[in-house]
Enzyme design. Sequence first.
Site, PDB file in Angstrom:
ATOM      1  N   GLY A 147       0.821  -1.207   0.000  1.00 11.77           N
ATOM      2  CA  GLY A 147       0.000   0.000   0.000  1.00 11.77           C
ATOM      3  C   GLY A 147       0.854   1.255   0.000  1.00 11.77           C
ATOM      4  N   ARG A 190       0.961  -5.182  -5.574  1.00 12.28           N
ATOM      5  CA  ARG A 190       1.206  -6.406  -4.813  1.00 12.28           C
ATOM      6  C   ARG A 190       1.552  -7.519  -5.807  1.00 12.28           C
ATOM      7  NH1 ARG A 190      -0.326  -4.840   0.179  1.00 12.28           N
ATOM      8  NH2 ARG A 190      -2.026  -3.313   0.326  1.00 12.28           N
ATOM      9  N   ASP A 244       5.385  -5.204   6.039  1.00 15.40           N
ATOM     10  CA  ASP A 244       5.886  -6.549   6.333  1.00 15.40           C
ATOM     11  C   ASP A 244       5.974  -7.438   5.099  1.00 15.40           C
ATOM     12  OD1 ASP A 244       6.492  -6.400   9.002  1.00 15.40           O
ATOM     13  OD2 ASP A 244       4.463  -6.847   9.662  1.00 15.40           O
ATOM     14  N   THR A 277       4.109   2.508   5.719  1.00 15.57           N
ATOM     15  CA  THR A 277       2.718   2.087   5.805  1.00 15.57           C
ATOM     16  C   THR A 277       1.987   3.015   6.763  1.00 15.57           C
ATOM     17  OG1 THR A 277       1.204   0.383   6.615  1.00 15.57           O
ATOM     18  CG2 THR A 277       3.424   0.351   7.510  1.00 15.57           C
ATOM     19  N   ASP A 323      -0.396   2.200   8.550  1.00 20.79           N
ATOM     20  CA  ASP A 323      -0.948   1.408   9.655  1.00 20.79           C
ATOM     21  C   ASP A 323      -0.075   1.410  10.906  1.00 20.79           C
ATOM     22  OD1 ASP A 323      -2.974   0.712   7.876  1.00 20.79           O
ATOM     23  OD2 ASP A 323      -1.921  -1.092   7.204  1.00 20.79           O
ATOM     24  N   ASP A 367       2.091  -0.693  11.798  1.00 21.60           N
ATOM     25  CA  ASP A 367       1.932  -2.037  12.370  1.00 21.60           C
ATOM     26  C   ASP A 367       3.147  -2.931  12.178  1.00 21.60           C
ATOM     27  OD1 ASP A 367       1.787  -2.398   9.644  1.00 21.60           O
ATOM     28  OD2 ASP A 367      -0.036  -3.599   9.668  1.00 21.60           O
ATOM     29  N   ARG A 394      -5.598  -1.932   9.071  1.00 19.48           N
ATOM     30  CA  ARG A 394      -5.519  -3.382   8.935  1.00 19.48           C
ATOM     31  C   ARG A 394      -5.857  -4.025  10.274  1.00 19.48           C
ATOM     32  NH1 ARG A 394      -0.344  -6.378   6.210  1.00 19.48           N
ATOM     33  NH2 ARG A 394       0.567  -5.669   8.155  1.00 19.48           N
TER      34      ARG A 394
END
Length: 372
Positions: free
Chosen positions: A15, A76, A107, A129, A131, A133, A175
């Site tokens: 993303g 992706r 990741d 990202t 996120d 995360d 996410r």
Amino acid sequence: MSKEIKTIGVLTSGGDAPGMNAAIRAVVRKAISNGVAVKGIKKGYMGILNEEFIDMDQKSVADIIQKGGTILGTARCLEFKEPDVQKYGAEICRKHGIDAIVVIGGDGSYRGARDLSERGIPCVGIPGTIDNDIACCDYTIGYDTAMNTVMDMVDRIRDTTESHDRCSIVEVMGRNAGYIALWTGVANGAEDILLPEKYDYNEQELINNIVRSRKRGKTHHIIVNAEGIGHSTSMAKRIEAATGIETRATILGHLQRGGSPTCKDRVYASLMGAYAVDLLAKGESNRVVIEDDGKITDLDRQVKFELVPAYYEPYERRSSLYEDSGRIRIPSGCFSLAFGISKKRQQGKIPDVYILGCQCIEHHRQLHPHLR
């Protein structure tokens, strides 16, 4: 002795996130200043397989630091999970004279970087990202911009929610991690924040909280709902049916990924990009650039971090803790809400703090005594 790096490739994968262009710019300019050529790889790992390479110089990255998205494009590439495809990708890199690659992404992007490193193409990852995360890293490029975008949107939604005496559910991205929901929920003064790390799907408790708020004279209600929970539209219908209060769901979606990056995202991306080039110049491979306590450093991609759950307290339980603590302190890097536990958390370097009025560290210590 490590091979001399003459040409570096740079790609963005997964993303997109605001600040990726600032990282690309830093990689290109730092490498050129070191006498190293740079090839841009279009559309992530798919660009390697399709041999979509472009020569980059200082001019090619001029006036991009303020732009959202990524000038290299991203995609992706599920094929890259296959060992034969990874081997083929490494061969293509060697064919085009690419000695090493800087990978900007999350990741999934790091897994591809690891696989290329194992096949003789040194790679260094930069966390990109919204996120936030990525385990072991306190901060990821794009997170700050996304939070500010969401904060602005929720402020606007509150205006109309208050005017119509409504309940509004605002679903944000992230996410499986609740960082965006947590931070923006605090910043926007949301009445409820639903986090995947803790939410027990007890909608009746949520409904009861809305009803109690109405009885106290609160005529509107904002719920920030994390993507990891989702189902905001159906949740809104159930709340309206149960309370009789007009309830609307707003799913902010991909607007959270767009926009000009904030100062923080531009600066951190620039520092990380330059740092990644320095690592490759030293002969390092399979490393991840991270921000830890405000410092830019790096870790081995193979380092494993224990996943630890986070804790969220419903509103009525939070209120008494607000009184106990007197204020909410949320120091940088001290969140228990981690999708993965950071290095300093693993080392036990976490102060006792209230997070959303919740003694989450004490919860961790009770459930995970080995973290003491």
